[in-house]
Design a protein around this motif. Sequence first.
Motif, PDB file in Angstrom:
ATOM      1  N   TRP A   3      38.497   2.628  12.141  1.00  0.00           N
ATOM      2  CA  TRP A   3      38.802   2.743  13.523  1.00  0.00           C
ATOM      3  C   TRP A   3      39.888   2.025  13.564  1.00  0.00           C
ATOM      4  O   TRP A   3      40.066   0.928  13.112  1.00  0.00           O
ATOM      5  N   GLY A   4      40.929   2.423  14.444  1.00  0.00           N
ATOM      6  CA  GLY A   4      42.026   1.605  14.839  1.00  0.00           C
ATOM      7  C   GLY A   4      43.047   1.196  13.833  1.00  0.00           C
ATOM      8  O   GLY A   4      43.673   0.360  13.810  1.00  0.00           O
ATOM      9  N   GLY A   5      43.278   2.183  13.019  1.00  0.00           N
ATOM     10  CA  GLY A   5      44.401   2.150  11.843  1.00  0.00           C
ATOM     11  C   GLY A   5      44.016   0.947  10.860  1.00  0.00           C
ATOM     12  O   GLY A   5      44.931   0.356  10.596  1.00  0.00           O
ATOM     13  N   GLY A  11      39.245  -2.827  15.778  1.00  0.00           N
ATOM     14  CA  GLY A  11      40.274  -2.182  16.209  1.00  0.00           C
ATOM     15  C   GLY A  11      39.924  -1.091  17.151  1.00  0.00           C
ATOM     16  O   GLY A  11      40.627  -0.783  18.146  1.00  0.00           O
ATOM     17  N   GLY A  12      38.793  -0.421  16.994  1.00  0.00           N
ATOM     18  CA  GLY A  12      38.422   0.692  17.823  1.00  0.00           C
ATOM     19  C   GLY A  12      38.146   0.068  19.138  1.00  0.00           C
ATOM     20  O   GLY A  12      38.379   0.985  20.140  1.00  0.00           O
ATOM     21  N   LEU A  13      37.299  -0.855  19.262  1.00  0.00           N
ATOM     22  CA  LEU A  13      36.779  -1.352  20.654  1.00  0.00           C
ATOM     23  C   LEU A  13      38.179  -2.141  21.551  1.00  0.00           C
ATOM     24  O   LEU A  13      38.055  -1.647  22.481  1.00  0.00           O
ATOM     25  N   MET A  14      39.037  -2.535  20.727  1.00  0.00           N
ATOM     26  CA  MET A  14      40.261  -2.947  21.244  1.00  0.00           C
ATOM     27  C   MET A  14      41.153  -1.894  21.923  1.00  0.00           C
ATOM     28  O   MET A  14      41.493  -1.791  23.112  1.00  0.00           O
ATOM     29  N   MET A  15      41.170  -0.661  21.088  1.00  0.00           N
ATOM     30  CA  MET A  15      41.636   0.442  21.628  1.00  0.00           C
ATOM     31  C   MET A  15      41.029   1.114  22.841  1.00  0.00           C
ATOM     32  O   MET A  15      41.622   1.492  23.894  1.00  0.00           O
ATOM     33  N   ILE A  16      39.730   1.021  22.971  1.00  0.00           N
ATOM     34  CA  ILE A  16      38.887   1.510  24.072  1.00  0.00           C
ATOM     35  C   ILE A  16      39.048   0.502  25.283  1.00  0.00           C
ATOM     36  O   ILE A  16      39.333   0.951  26.470  1.00  0.00           O
ATOM     37  N   LEU A  17      39.102  -0.960  25.049  1.00  0.00           N
ATOM     38  CA  LEU A  17      39.293  -1.712  25.978  1.00  0.00           C
ATOM     39  C   LEU A  17      40.786  -1.753  26.763  1.00  0.00           C
ATOM     40  O   LEU A  17      40.907  -1.729  27.895  1.00  0.00           O
ATOM     41  N   PHE A  18      41.616  -1.182  25.785  1.00  0.00           N
ATOM     42  CA  PHE A  18      43.197  -0.966  26.146  1.00  0.00           C
ATOM     43  C   PHE A  18      42.940   0.104  27.213  1.00  0.00           C
ATOM     44  O   PHE A  18      43.652  -0.052  28.427  1.00  0.00           O
ATOM     45  N   TRP A  19      42.606   1.190  26.882  1.00  0.00           N
ATOM     46  CA  TRP A  19      42.538   2.453  27.642  1.00  0.00           C
ATOM     47  C   TRP A  19      41.858   2.369  29.053  1.00  0.00           C
ATOM     48  O   TRP A  19      42.336   2.819  30.051  1.00  0.00           O
TER      49      TRP A  19
END
Length: 74
Positions: A3-5, A11-19
């Motif tokens: 996840w997350g590149g 990385g996936g959790l950071m993407m969810i947090l960002f959005w």
Amino acid sequence: MMWGGGHGIFGGLMMILFWGIVIALIVFAVKWFNDNQGGGNRGKRDALEILRERFASGEIDEKEFDSRRKALEK
């Protein structure tokens, strides 16, 4: 599973947090804009304000205005 590149679950959790933050900022911006444009009070006039408008427009006379104002202040 990546996840997350290539940054794993972090990385996936950071993407969810960002959005989540982006969506929250949009919601708060819309709410702030509506409140500053009078959207927060739209349709919520108090009785004394309505009474004053009716008196100013000539719908009611001074005697009726005073009696209704006194009734509202009780």
